[in-house]
Design a protein around this motif. Sequence first.
Motif, PDB file in Angstrom:
ATOM      1  N   VAL A  76      -5.889   5.283  14.462  1.00 40.72           N
ATOM      2  CA  VAL A  76      -6.101   3.845  14.626  1.00 40.72           C
ATOM      3  C   VAL A  76      -4.774   3.102  14.497  1.00 40.72           C
ATOM      4  O   VAL A  76      -4.330   2.429  15.409  1.00 40.72           O
ATOM      5  N   GLY A  77      -4.138   3.187  13.325  1.00 43.49           N
ATOM      6  CA  GLY A  77      -2.817   2.599  13.140  1.00 43.49           C
ATOM      7  C   GLY A  77      -2.767   1.088  13.234  1.00 43.49           C
ATOM      8  O   GLY A  77      -1.771   0.523  13.689  1.00 43.49           O
ATOM      9  N   LEU A  78      -3.820   0.397  12.779  1.00 45.40           N
ATOM     10  CA  LEU A  78      -3.859  -1.066  12.814  1.00 45.40           C
ATOM     11  C   LEU A  78      -3.780  -1.627  11.397  1.00 45.40           C
ATOM     12  O   LEU A  78      -4.288  -1.022  10.455  1.00 45.40           O
ATOM     13  N   SER A  79      -3.154  -2.807  11.253  1.00 45.05           N
ATOM     14  CA  SER A  79      -2.901  -3.366   9.925  1.00 45.05           C
ATOM     15  C   SER A  79      -3.274  -4.837   9.844  1.00 45.05           C
ATOM     16  O   SER A  79      -3.368  -5.534  10.858  1.00 45.05           O
ATOM     17  N   ASP A  80      -3.462  -5.296   8.609  1.00 42.27           N
ATOM     18  CA  ASP A  80      -3.613  -6.711   8.284  1.00 42.27           C
ATOM     19  C   ASP A  80      -2.658  -6.983   7.129  1.00 42.27           C
ATOM     20  O   ASP A  80      -2.755  -6.338   6.076  1.00 42.27           O
ATOM     21  N   GLU A  81      -1.736  -7.916   7.319  1.00 40.41           N
ATOM     22  CA  GLU A  81      -0.686  -8.144   6.324  1.00 40.41           C
ATOM     23  C   GLU A  81      -0.563  -9.627   6.012  1.00 40.41           C
ATOM     24  O   GLU A  81      -0.387 -10.452   6.907  1.00 40.41           O
ATOM     25  N   HIS A  82      -0.685  -9.977   4.746  1.00 39.39           N
ATOM     26  CA  HIS A  82      -0.460 -11.347   4.287  1.00 39.39           C
ATOM     27  C   HIS A  82      -0.427 -11.354   2.766  1.00 39.39           C
ATOM     28  O   HIS A  82      -0.747 -10.352   2.111  1.00 39.39           O
TER      29      HIS A  82
ATOM     30  N   MET B 275       1.010  -8.390   0.766  1.00 42.96           N
ATOM     31  CA  MET B 275       0.324  -7.096   0.726  1.00 42.96           C
ATOM     32  C   MET B 275      -0.073  -6.690   2.139  1.00 42.96           C
ATOM     33  O   MET B 275      -0.194  -7.534   3.027  1.00 42.96           O
ATOM     34  N   LYS B 276      -0.280  -5.390   2.324  1.00 42.65           N
ATOM     35  CA  LYS B 276      -0.581  -4.879   3.658  1.00 42.65           C
ATOM     36  C   LYS B 276      -1.649  -3.796   3.591  1.00 42.65           C
ATOM     37  O   LYS B 276      -1.544  -2.847   2.814  1.00 42.65           O
ATOM     38  N   LEU B 277      -2.689  -3.945   4.411  1.00 43.27           N
ATOM     39  CA  LEU B 277      -3.735  -2.939   4.576  1.00 43.27           C
ATOM     40  C   LEU B 277      -3.566  -2.293   5.941  1.00 43.27           C
ATOM     41  O   LEU B 277      -3.433  -2.990   6.947  1.00 43.27           O
ATOM     42  N   THR B 278      -3.566  -0.958   5.977  1.00 40.25           N
ATOM     43  CA  THR B 278      -3.480  -0.227   7.242  1.00 40.25           C
ATOM     44  C   THR B 278      -4.613   0.778   7.330  1.00 40.25           C
ATOM     45  O   THR B 278      -4.822   1.564   6.405  1.00 40.25           O
ATOM     46  N   VAL B 279      -5.367   0.736   8.418  1.00 41.87           N
ATOM     47  CA  VAL B 279      -6.331   1.796   8.715  1.00 41.87           C
ATOM     48  C   VAL B 279      -5.587   2.823   9.553  1.00 41.87           C
ATOM     49  O   VAL B 279      -5.224   2.567  10.699  1.00 41.87           O
ATOM     50  N   GLU B 280      -5.329   3.987   8.960  1.00 47.53           N
ATOM     51  CA  GLU B 280      -4.537   5.012   9.627  1.00 47.53           C
ATOM     52  C   GLU B 280      -5.312   5.695  10.747  1.00 47.53           C
ATOM     53  O   GLU B 280      -4.779   5.959  11.822  1.00 47.53           O
ATOM     54  N   GLY B 281      -6.580   6.018  10.480  1.00 48.79           N
ATOM     55  CA  GLY B 281      -7.371   6.706  11.486  1.00 48.79           C
ATOM     56  C   GLY B 281      -8.768   6.959  10.983  1.00 48.79           C
ATOM     57  O   GLY B 281      -9.108   6.653   9.833  1.00 48.79           O
ATOM     58  N   ILE B 282      -9.595   7.527  11.848  1.00 47.04           N
ATOM     59  CA  ILE B 282     -10.988   7.788  11.502  1.00 47.04           C
ATOM     60  C   ILE B 282     -11.413   9.156  12.014  1.00 47.04           C
ATOM     61  O   ILE B 282     -10.783   9.740  12.900  1.00 47.04           O
ATOM     62  N   LEU B 283     -12.497   9.650  11.439  1.00 45.78           N
ATOM     63  CA  LEU B 283     -13.250  10.785  11.964  1.00 45.78           C
ATOM     64  C   LEU B 283     -14.687  10.306  12.091  1.00 45.78           C
ATOM     65  O   LEU B 283     -15.188   9.602  11.210  1.00 45.78           O
ATOM     66  N   ALA B 284     -15.360  10.685  13.164  1.00 35.60           N
ATOM     67  CA  ALA B 284     -16.714  10.181  13.368  1.00 35.60           C
ATOM     68  C   ALA B 284     -17.552  11.174  14.158  1.00 35.60           C
ATOM     69  O   ALA B 284     -17.042  11.909  15.009  1.00 35.60           O
TER      70      ALA B 284
END
Length: 469
Positions: free
Chosen positions: A106-112, A115-124
């Motif tokens: 995934v490699g998407l982030s939210d930063e403010h 601090m920074k949150l990153t979803v690296e990837g998923i398994l489904a």
Amino acid sequence: MHEEEAREARIDGALTDRIDLAIRAGIRDGRQAKTRARRRTARRWSIGAAAVLLIASCLVSIRVSPAFAAMLREVPGFAAFIDRVQQSNYDRSLSLAADNDYAQPVGLSDEHDGMKLTVEGILADDGRLVVYFDVRGEGAEDALRIGWPTVTDLQGKTLEAGIQSGTPGEYEKDGRKTGIYQGMVDVQMGTGVALPDEAVFKVRLGKESSVNAPRNDGGSLPPVALDTDPEFTVRFKIDHSRFEGLKQQIAMNQSITVAGQTVTFEKAEISPLRIALYMSYPEGNEMQIFNAGDIQLVDDQGNAWKWTGGTGERNRPIQYFESSYFKQPRELYVEGSWFTALDAKSRKVVIDTKEKRILKAPDDKIMLANVVNGPSYTTLTIGIMGTRTDDNRGYALFGWDGFTDGAGKLHRFSENKADTVGSWRSTNDGVTLQEAYYYLANEDYPQPLTFDVYEYPAYIVEPYRVRIR
């Protein structure tokens, strides 16, 4: 099998050669960039092609040869995710799935707010979603509070699923050493509930200014984020084409008897990320069965596939196990030797919270460790000792329905703290002590208070082995 491995090796080798050539061409062209402006544009395209090729290969597959895996680790953002999935000892289903093209970066982030949150990837797959994420502050020395993560659909509705994650305390322990707080959320979808095409990962984060204050009993509560801390969100897609039509269903309809109680195994569903075993406990049983104890799956090679969790109704539980999907054993069995259960007259615990003592309990395995009156709610700490040495389950004891006061009135647990939080530790003599925490709104309750037992470490024993296929 050998031909398939050879084919993959040839593909990986050819792809590696192409990437090497593109990178070398880019470096060579870069050295000559000062001589001709017209050729400089073409050489920039060559370098870009190498990067695009690397990224495209990552999105297509995570099953790679060791040489190619080493190259992937040089790509920013993907290395941690690849290593975490392939080296996970939490559940073999995850590493096996990643080895067979099921990892979705995934490699998407939210930063403010620093601090920074990153979803690296998923398994489904069709019934399970595992989200890998990390959190970091502005500096490695920052200590953060991490809330309980949630996963919702695009309308903000929490998925109809059992959602399990490591405790915020576990994230905090590792984060203080590295500056990176890594976590994983395991979403087990309910029966017949489909994963959405897109989902939203949410968690509250806050900065800590000091070490958590100790509890009155000497312990330390996890550093959970406050409701006023900022929320971080990451929206991500789920590629259903990876798992559509892969689930295998096997009818069983076999029953066993344990201490006079009937247990029925109805069917099994085998998917890439889990095996779901559907069970039932008939209403005619004299005892209420809570858990299936040391239940596990064993294949014809003697490999054990461990229990990973469960959902479902009280008398129709669904047990989840590591998946043997990619191994495809010829034979598969469900095995175990004990269950937890109580008869009807023993399924209540009576506590006088003013006198701080237990008046009635199924046996002497539980004790009232503490009653702490806070400004907003009262915390009951229930200690659990004397469990089997092979019993690694955490017991909620009272569940989440609430309790009845001495006048017969039903009360819910405090709205501010509706969840039961538990902890484990060992005493000096090696005895395991569990603690479960319950939060009651501050009221002058008529005493005593009565709690219905949701689950309890009382055992019925009978070895069994039932064939799945």
